[in-house]
Design a protein around this motif. Structure first.
Motif, PDB file in Angstrom:
ATOM      1  N   LEU A 314      91.972  21.395  23.377  1.00 41.63           N
ATOM      2  CA  LEU A 314      92.107  22.207  24.589  1.00 41.63           C
ATOM      3  C   LEU A 314      92.023  21.389  25.879  1.00 41.63           C
ATOM      4  O   LEU A 314      92.323  21.896  26.948  1.00 41.63           O
ATOM      5  N   LEU A 315      91.627  20.141  25.773  1.00 41.97           N
ATOM      6  CA  LEU A 315      91.478  19.320  26.980  1.00 41.97           C
ATOM      7  C   LEU A 315      92.782  18.582  27.288  1.00 41.97           C
ATOM      8  O   LEU A 315      93.475  18.152  26.374  1.00 41.97           O
ATOM      9  N   PRO A 316      93.110  18.461  28.586  1.00 43.09           N
ATOM     10  CA  PRO A 316      94.380  17.801  28.943  1.00 43.09           C
ATOM     11  C   PRO A 316      94.382  16.324  28.565  1.00 43.09           C
ATOM     12  O   PRO A 316      93.333  15.686  28.525  1.00 43.09           O
ATOM     13  N   LYS A 317      95.579  15.802  28.304  1.00 41.45           N
ATOM     14  CA  LYS A 317      95.709  14.381  27.947  1.00 41.45           C
ATOM     15  C   LYS A 317      95.274  13.517  29.124  1.00 41.45           C
ATOM     16  O   LYS A 317      95.648  13.782  30.267  1.00 41.45           O
ATOM     17  N   SER A 318      94.514  12.483  28.830  1.00 44.60           N
ATOM     18  CA  SER A 318      94.099  11.534  29.866  1.00 44.60           C
ATOM     19  C   SER A 318      93.581  10.286  29.170  1.00 44.60           C
ATOM     20  O   SER A 318      93.341  10.293  27.956  1.00 44.60           O
ATOM     21  N   ALA A 324      87.881   8.722  24.087  1.00 39.70           N
ATOM     22  CA  ALA A 324      86.953   9.525  23.273  1.00 39.70           C
ATOM     23  C   ALA A 324      87.487   9.687  21.854  1.00 39.70           C
ATOM     24  O   ALA A 324      86.737   9.579  20.881  1.00 39.70           O
ATOM     25  N   VAL A 325      88.796   9.948  21.738  1.00 33.40           N
ATOM     26  CA  VAL A 325      89.409  10.129  20.421  1.00 33.40           C
ATOM     27  C   VAL A 325      89.282   8.833  19.598  1.00 33.40           C
ATOM     28  O   VAL A 325      88.877   8.864  18.429  1.00 33.40           O
ATOM     29  N   ILE A 326      89.589   7.703  20.217  1.00 32.83           N
ATOM     30  CA  ILE A 326      89.533   6.416  19.503  1.00 32.83           C
ATOM     31  C   ILE A 326      88.100   6.107  19.071  1.00 32.83           C
ATOM     32  O   ILE A 326      87.848   5.694  17.935  1.00 32.83           O
TER      33      ILE A 326
END
Length: 500
Positions: A314-318, A324-326
């Motif tokens: 739900l959070l915009p790409k940035s 955080a994903v990595i």
């Protein structure tokens, strides 16, 4: 001399010998009895190895417990809040956090009791890692061993499956050119490299990094949700259905149930009696990550989270989100190792290879453990619902019911209480009070966690299978937009070009 003591400690760790009082018989040459020229070189190698590889302190145990508690669950807690509502979400986190700390304390008491009894019998645990089912076997007999082994291994198996699903789910938010199932194949291959990490002694640097990664991710979720603000026409209708309410509650029960590796973490310590308060201190730190991030995400997105079990979606790409994903991907690799290592130990004991010192040989015999995990992650790619099902059917027994019942039965006789290696804690000084708390834990988790939670999570799980099917190629992925029809003028031009 200090260097001599350091070398001895390193030798102790390397050989896998620890006793409750940290007293071991040292060989003449273990501490480095070579020439003086060799001493400096050996010391520098040992100190570097000790710094990154050999972790047996109370701090190492704290890092292991804290980083093991919060991994992919951090991303599903906002989903749980949407099912429970804000107030229930906050209260249940605190309640299950302290309940989990209590049963971790019970496990540590039973471990020390078992270890003390065995060491009186002159048993030496050289190259042998004590596990929870062995503690149950030594204190209560073979039926308890079988129950502990069945619940623990199944829980760890599905815990590892969840890590793989979470890896695929997270990387998809950075690179959606491959579907989630393909990413699961790739990460299964990557995670299989954990077979090379011998034991929990060797997770020092990984535990430290893992906790740093989840700390970053938790605060990213909190700040990103606050900066984003509330979504348009946001609604906070939870709780609406009993099925959803108890599914969310069971996911929180799962959050604070990292006990399946508690005994292995304790065994890796130089002084296991120091473990008693470590799990509680780890849980308190975990609260600073889970409570703000879940509350902020639910405040910002409300009921949208009901169809988004991964908070990243739900959070915009940035750049912040990609970081955080990595970091979560790396941490999930670490947590996969945490969940799999006890399974590796069990498998090694089954096939008689647990005493082998060769890391490469042990890695080879461990590989068959990874294959079924990989396969299950491809069959059931349901991120949030699996957490709840595992919480209700496995964590409820492994983490809460079995330790509380085992403690009551171990100290049921006056002589066992009198000769107990660990007396009741200062805040609960009587055995009767301990029995009362343990009976409450068993009753509550049996009815609310296993009974109602099991019904709700299995209902939700079956619904996911009916909706998405087994071997779902891309679970909860956004549907691709249909190609729009070309404008009439464009069609005419194409026809003219075709005629020419």
């Amino acid at each position: 001399m200090v260097p001599q003591k350091q070398a001895e400690e390193a030798a102790i760790v390397a050989s896998g010998i620890t006793t409750l009082n940290n007293e071991t018989e040292h060989g003449d040459g273990d501490g480095g009895g070579g020439g003086k020229e060799d001493d400096g070189e050996e010391e520098s190698i040992l100190s570097m190895k000790s710094l990154l590889w050999h972790g047996g302190s109370a701090w190492d145990a704290w890092f292991s417990c804290a980083s093991n508690q919060v991994a992919q669950v951090l991303l599903t807690l906002p989903y749980s809040f949407s099912q429970l509502g804000m107030l229930s979400g906050l209260i249940l986190q605190l309640f299950y956090g302290f309940l989990g700390s209590w049963t971790a304390y019970l496990i540590s008491v039973l471990y020390v009791e078992y270890r003390t009894r065995k060491e009186k019998e002159k048993v030496i645990f050289k190259n042998h890692v004590i596990q929870w089912f062995e503690v149950l076997d030594g204190l209560l007999g073979p039926y308890w061993k079988a129950a502990g082994l069945a619940f623990n291994c199944t829980f760890l198996l599905f815990g590892s499956v969840i890590q793989l699903i979470a890896c695929a789910s997270n990387i998809y938010y950075i690179n959606d050119r491959l579907d989630k199932r393909t990413w699961t194949y790739i990460f299964g291959a990557c995670c299989s490299t954990t077979v090379f990490i011998p034991s929990f002694h060797n997770y020092r640097i990984w535990s430290f990094l893992g906790l740093g990664m989840t700390t970053y991710t938790a605060w990213y979720l909190t700040i990103a949700a606050v900066v984003h603000g509330q979504a348009e026409e946001v609604t906070h209708s939870g709780p609406t259905k009993l099925v959803l309410y108890f599914t969310g509650a069971t996911n929180i029960l799962y959050t604070f149930g990292g006990h399946a590796v508690t005994v292995e973490i304790m065994h890796a310590m130089w002084k296991p009696q120091k473990f008693k308060n470590i799990y509680l201190l780890a849980t308190v730190y975990v609260f600073t990550l889970t409570l703000p991030s879940a509350a902020a995400m639910y405040w910002a997105f409300g009921d949208q989270l009901l169809t988004h079990s991964n908070a990243f979606s739900l959070l915009p790409k940035s750049g912040w989100r990609e970081a955080a994903v990595i970091l979560m991907l790396i941490h999930q690799f670490i947590t996969f190792g945490f969940a799999c290592t006890p399974l590796y130990f069990v498998w090694e004991k089954v096939i008689g290879m647990h005493d082998t010192k060769s890391i490469c040989l042990r890695a080879l015999v461990r590989l068959p453990v990874v294959v079924p995990i990989w396969f299950l992650a491809i069959i059931f790619p349901f991120f949030g619902p699996i957490n709840s099902a595992v919480g209700a059917l496995l964590v409820s027994f492994t983490v809460y019911i079995i330790p509380a019942m085992a403690h009551m039965l171990t100290y049921r006789t006056p002589s066992a209480r009198q000769n107990a290696a660990e007396k009741p804690p200062f805040f609960l000084p009587s055995w009767t009070a301990m029995y009362a708390v343990n009976a409450f834990v068993v009753g509550w988790v049996l009815v609310v966690g296993f009974g109602l939670g099991g019904w709700a999570s299995m209902t939700n799980f079956v619904r996911q299978v009916d909706t998405f099917g087994l071997f779902a190629k891309c679970y909860q992925c956004p549907k691709p937009l249909p190609p729009s029809a070309p404008a009439p003028q464009t069609l005419q031009k194409q026809q003219q070009q075709h005629h020419h």
